[in-house]
Design a protein around this motif. Structure first.
Motif, mmCIF file in Angstrom:
data_model
loop_
_atom_site.group_PDB
_atom_site.id
_atom_site.type_symbol
_atom_site.label_atom_id
_atom_site.label_comp_id
_atom_site.label_asym_id
_atom_site.label_seq_id
_atom_site.Cartn_x
_atom_site.Cartn_y
_atom_site.Cartn_z
ATOM 1 N N LEU A 106 83.341 50.259 19.995
ATOM 2 C CA LEU A 106 83.045 51.446 20.804
ATOM 3 C C LEU A 106 81.707 51.312 21.521
ATOM 4 O O LEU A 106 81.600 51.609 22.714
ATOM 5 N N THR A 107 80.671 50.834 20.810
ATOM 6 C CA THR A 107 79.363 50.701 21.455
ATOM 7 C C THR A 107 79.422 49.666 22.586
ATOM 8 O O THR A 107 78.845 49.867 23.651
ATOM 9 N N ALA A 108 80.177 48.575 22.362
ATOM 10 C CA ALA A 108 80.317 47.555 23.406
ATOM 11 C C ALA A 108 81.054 48.124 24.621
ATOM 12 O O ALA A 108 80.653 47.881 25.761
ATOM 13 N N ALA A 109 82.110 48.908 24.373
ATOM 14 C CA ALA A 109 82.890 49.481 25.481
ATOM 15 C C ALA A 109 82.055 50.492 26.275
ATOM 16 O O ALA A 109 82.067 50.499 27.504
ATOM 17 N N VAL A 110 81.282 51.323 25.566
ATOM 18 C CA VAL A 110 80.428 52.323 26.233
ATOM 19 C C VAL A 110 79.353 51.623 27.058
ATOM 20 O O VAL A 110 79.065 51.994 28.188
ATOM 21 N N ARG A 111 78.797 50.550 26.497
ATOM 22 C CA ARG A 111 77.746 49.806 27.185
ATOM 23 C C ARG A 111 78.298 49.164 28.455
ATOM 24 O O ARG A 111 77.690 49.173 29.490
#
Length: 320
Positions: A315-320
């Motif tokens: 999720l953090t990678a996708a948001v970034r």
């Protein structure tokens, strides 16, 4: 220095020998397809020229490029062999671009064209094929491209930078690496399209548009949704993409059409999302994630520590 040179030379001649042996085998396998399929089909006219072109793509040109390379290798002309080969290496990229359509057309012809079906079976039963099917031989160039990359790199690593061949080898490594990346992108894009299509088919109705250009599938899985008021936890199936998160629940098992489908409950755009771990930093049982959107906060829970960590990372990678 002398010892190092001798070591390089030994490794290099070993790699060159292995390259030649595997090239012979590869040319032999391509020869089966060119001789027993392409050439005869052209002569017989069993397939229309456009259909023949779609199924086999630039296979004949790939075959003659490899044939020339093996002749150079036999004579020990490694550098000039690779230099010549690099002028044709782009054929592998075009071959990869065509492969999906080639497989589709082949299946279609086998279904519709009785004489082609008979011809294919007859050819594959020849002793030279050793039980291999045409479908097994068509992906060979892409497997070989992957091997070239490693062979050429090994040869470069064991060649003295002062030697005349070094620059030609370096150029060969660069060319093959570029085409390999191109082929990998084609494979990744195809795989991604299949994943998007699969998820689209899993969802009930057509309201949620999964198939969008530029969207990448990342992961999916069951997570517990923690309600804001003290209601019970709800188990939901989530699909994460590069730009959205979709929450779904199973349709009623007795539904006449959608019993094995999922109903979309919400689509969360990720561009204004903030992801936090509420707990789960320790090696306790599972953890809780908080997803904050402009008008909603979503609390997701899993009893599996590894699973929640993986979701957090994705999720953090996708948001970034």
């Amino acid at each position: 220095v002398e010892e190092q040179r001798a070591r390089w030379e030994r490794k290099r001649s070993r790699t060159a020998k292995e390259l030649l042996e595997t090239e012979h085998k590869y040319v032999e396998q391509l020869d089966l397809v060119v001789t027993f399929f392409v050439t005869i089909l052209k002569a017989k006219g069993t397939l229309k020229p456009a259909v023949l072109e779609t199924i086999f793509g630039p296979l004949e040109s790939i075959y003659s490029a490899s044939h020339v390379l093996s002749l150079h290798l036999e004579r020990g002309n490694l550098a000039s062999g690779l230099e010549n080969f690099c002028q044709n290496v782009e054929l592998y990229g075009h071959y990869a671009e065509n492969l999906e359509q080639a497989n589709k057309t082949l299946k279609e012809q086998l279904r519709k064209n009785k004489s082609f079906r008979r011809f294919k079976k007859l050819q594959e039963n020849r002793p030279q094929f050793q039980g291999r099917k045409l479908e097994d031989l068509l992906p060979l160039p892409l497997q070989r491209l992957h091997q070239y990359k490693h062979f050429f790199r090994d040869l470069l690593e064991n060649t003295s930078p002062d030697s005349a061949e070094y620059q030609k080898l370096a150029k060969a490594v660069k060319s093959v690496s570029e085409v390999s990346r191109w082929v990998q992108d084609i494979i990744d894009n195809r795989e991604n399209s299949l994943q998007l299509l699969r998820v689209q088919k899993l969802l009930k109705g057509q309201k949620t548009q999964v198939l969008t250009p530029g969207r990448w599938y990342i992961r999916e899985g069951w997570l517990l949704v923690v309600p804001s008021k003290g209601e019970e936890l709800k188990c939901r199936m989530f699909f994460l993409f590069s730009d959205i998160l979709i929450a779904t629940k199973p349709c009623h098992p007795l539904h006449p059409l959608n019993s094995n489908k999922l109903a979309c409950q919400a689509v969360y755009p990720l561009h204004q999302c903030v992801v936090d771990k509420v707990f789960g930093h320790t090696q306790s049982q599972g953890g809780l994630l908080s997803l904050s959107f402009p008008h909603k906060t979503l609390l997701l829970m899993s009893s599996d520590q590894q699973d929640i960590n993986d979701w957090y990372r994705s999720l953090t990678a996708a948001v970034r």
